[in-house]
Write an enzyme that holds these catalytic residues in place. Structure first.
Site, mmCIF file in Angstrom:
data_model
loop_
_atom_site.group_PDB
_atom_site.id
_atom_site.type_symbol
_atom_site.label_atom_id
_atom_site.label_comp_id
_atom_site.label_asym_id
_atom_site.label_seq_id
_atom_site.Cartn_x
_atom_site.Cartn_y
_atom_site.Cartn_z
ATOM 1 N N GLY A 146 4.390 4.825 8.009
ATOM 2 C CA GLY A 146 3.562 5.386 9.142
ATOM 3 C C GLY A 146 2.119 5.269 8.603
ATOM 4 O O GLY A 146 1.762 5.164 7.303
ATOM 5 N N HIS A 181 5.423 5.101 0.825
ATOM 6 C CA HIS A 181 4.970 3.861 0.991
ATOM 7 C C HIS A 181 4.522 3.855 2.688
ATOM 8 O O HIS A 181 4.936 4.348 3.750
ATOM 9 C CB HIS A 181 6.286 2.751 1.360
ATOM 10 C CG HIS A 181 5.945 1.282 1.076
ATOM 11 N ND1 HIS A 181 5.550 0.332 2.326
ATOM 12 C CD2 HIS A 181 5.808 0.608 -0.137
ATOM 13 C CE1 HIS A 181 5.182 -0.621 1.908
ATOM 14 N NE2 HIS A 181 5.400 -0.767 0.563
ATOM 15 N N HIS A 182 3.374 2.895 2.769
ATOM 16 C CA HIS A 182 2.281 2.928 4.160
ATOM 17 C C HIS A 182 3.239 2.352 5.298
ATOM 18 O O HIS A 182 2.763 2.624 6.105
ATOM 19 C CB HIS A 182 1.280 2.166 3.756
ATOM 20 C CG HIS A 182 0.217 2.828 4.428
ATOM 21 N ND1 HIS A 182 0.157 3.582 5.855
ATOM 22 C CD2 HIS A 182 -1.130 3.402 3.848
ATOM 23 C CE1 HIS A 182 -1.163 4.062 5.949
ATOM 24 N NE2 HIS A 182 -1.911 3.837 4.906
ATOM 25 N N SER A 183 4.228 1.748 4.961
ATOM 26 C CA SER A 183 5.093 1.116 6.083
ATOM 27 C C SER A 183 5.862 2.100 6.859
ATOM 28 O O SER A 183 6.139 1.972 7.889
ATOM 29 C CB SER A 183 6.096 -0.044 5.615
ATOM 30 O OG SER A 183 7.065 0.789 4.807
ATOM 31 N N VAL A 194 0.819 -0.971 0.012
ATOM 32 C CA VAL A 194 -0.099 -0.165 0.063
ATOM 33 C C VAL A 194 0.856 1.314 0.146
ATOM 34 O O VAL A 194 1.844 1.314 0.469
ATOM 35 C CB VAL A 194 -0.984 0.105 1.121
ATOM 36 C CG1 VAL A 194 -1.819 1.151 1.165
ATOM 37 C CG2 VAL A 194 -1.606 -1.099 1.276
#
Length: 464
Positions: free
Chosen positions: A173, A169-171, A54
């Site tokens: 936060g 990139h959603h990693s 995501v």
């Protein structure tokens, strides 16, 4: 502690997968720096599975055209002070589940993309921007460098002179953390030294001087509310589990097609509505902005699906005005809940200004709740808002979101990322839509000195 972590990094450096570096003019652009590494959180690890890749995107439309150089100069003193945006995601080759953030030197030219376009050849500048973002959603960020980029599109659209697309990139936060950080990089247009202010929920004053009888009733009321929340949580968690196992939403015209997983590209469309209109309804009905927004969404989905189910007859308008909706449509949203007090804009701005490594309130800490949408035609449009309020109030009296977060972390810990991803994807695929919202600033703001017309966050890459 820092010295121990640094020593751990040195002792395990042989076990880390090498990071690909690129050279330009004989100078290495990406190089590891000797600072501590940091393990990825369980939820951040989840976002690195290929089925849950995501990306968060934010579109900032500006009132003037943008020059890249001032943007670079501002980002060096703001965004790049945050360690997540100068870190690589590194995987231990001996243990593929062991992922860490390791800081590196960064070259802004590799992260800021200037879109070259001949505006005289464009039939529709708005369509060009929409297509550009659609094509961008077909791609993933390069993992050999920090996982973010910024695209500058100097094209005059109906509402702006230029558009900035910020992709992360959603990693790195969750939505609350990322938007708070991005807003901490902006300033008020009326005073370029002041940060934007975010409206906060006002707490009701706690009355004092209760009698013994009143205190007993309050205690009993709290106990009753706690018991209601436990019962609601048990029901909600049960529904969530059977949704993951077999309970699917009704197939409707807005459901994802069977082959959608092979093409996760998103065509992102946004609409601007008047906040004053929402507030007018909110105040008249004594509800919240969220209740009004949810009621508006239910009304829009109901009307849209009614038209899609309409039979193509001679008098199509008359057919669309009748009720064409099938009975018992089950349509639910996977609603994302922020579950921790995020660091405020002022905290993040001070952190970046002082070069602090503190990350209080940072990361991915959110849970999911299944929110049912009532698809039906109502004679009174305000009935949609009343139904939405009843649904949201019911969900507020439940620990469903916290329970799903705990379940996800336990799955990752005991069964690994693959199992946790499979379970999470089932929850998304067996529901229909994903619904969330974020609060914005109260004043007009500017990004790197450029006044913003509108600010629209979104995401792509989530399973369907």
């Amino acid at each position: 502690m820092e010295s121990l972590m640094a020593e751990g990094l040195r002792s395990r450096s042989s076990g880390l997968k090498p990071i690909e570096t690129k050279r330009k003019g004989g100078i290495e652009e990406y190089d590891m720096v000797t600072v501590e590494d940091e393990p990825l959180s369980p939820m951040a690890c989840l976002f690195h599975d290929r089925r849950f890749d995501v990306h968060a995107v934010a579109f900032m439309a500006c009132k003037t055209r943008i020059s890249p150089q001032p943007v670079k100069e501002k980002l060096v003193h703001t965004l790049l002070k945050h360690p997540r945006f100068t870190s690589l995601m590194v995987v231990d080759e001996e243990n593929l589940t062991d992922m860490k953030w390791v800081q590196t030197k960064i070259d802004l030219d590799q992260h800021i993309i200037i879109v070259e376009v001949d505006e005289t050849q464009l039939e529709s500048p708005d369509k060009f921007v929409e297509d550009y973002i659609y094509n961008l959603s077909k791609t993933s960020l390069d993992r050999s460098k920090p996982l973010w980029d910024l695209h500058i599109i100097n094209v005059k659209t109906r509402q702006a002179e230029s558009v900035v697309v910020f992709r992360v990139h959603h990693s790195l936060g969750d939505g609350t953390s990322l938007i708070s950080l991005l807003l901490a990089c902006t300033r008020q247009t009326a005073d370029d030294l002041k940060l934007p202010t975010i409206p906060t929920k006002k707490r009701r004053p706690t009355p004092s001087g209760y009698s013994a009888k009143e205190g007993l009733w309050r205690l009993l009321g709290k106990f009753w509310l706690f018991m209601v929340m436990l019962v609601n949580t048990a029901v909600d968690v049960f529904m969530f589990i059977i949704t993951i196992m077999f309970l699917k939403d009704t197939k409707t015209p807005i459901s994802a097609p069977p082959d959608f997983e092979s093409n996760k590209a998103r065509r992102i469309v946004h609409r601007i509505i008047s906040l004053d209109d929402l507030k007018f309804v909110k105040n008249a009905m004594n509800v919240t902005i969220n209740d009004v927004a949810l009621g508006l969404t239910q009304a829009g989905l109901s009307q849209y699906l009614n038209r899609r189910y309409a039979i193509d007859g001679k008098d199509k308008v008359a057919t669309e005005r009748s009720n064409n909706l099938p009975n018992g449509i089950r349509l639910r949203s996977c609603l994302c809940f922020n579950l921790r007090s995020s660091a405020g804009i002022e905290d993040l701005a001070n952190m970046m200004e002082n070069g602090s490594k503190g990350k209080r309130g940072w990361g991915n800490w959110f849970g999911y709740a299944l929110l049912p949408f009532k698809i039906a035609l109502r004679d009174n449009p305000l009935d949609y808002v009343k139904e939405a309020k009843a649904t949201v109030d019911r969900k507020k009296r439940s620990f469903e979101a916290l329970s799903t977060l705990i379940m996800a972390e336990l799955l990752i810990k005991f069964f690994g990322i693959k199992v946790a991803t499979e379970v999470t994807c089932k929850g998304f695929s067996n529901s229909t839509i994903c619904f969330t919202n974020l609060v914005g600033p109260q004043e007009e703001i500017g990004f790197c000195g450029y006044p913003i017309t509108y600010f629209a966050p979104s995401a792509y890459g989530q399973p369907s």
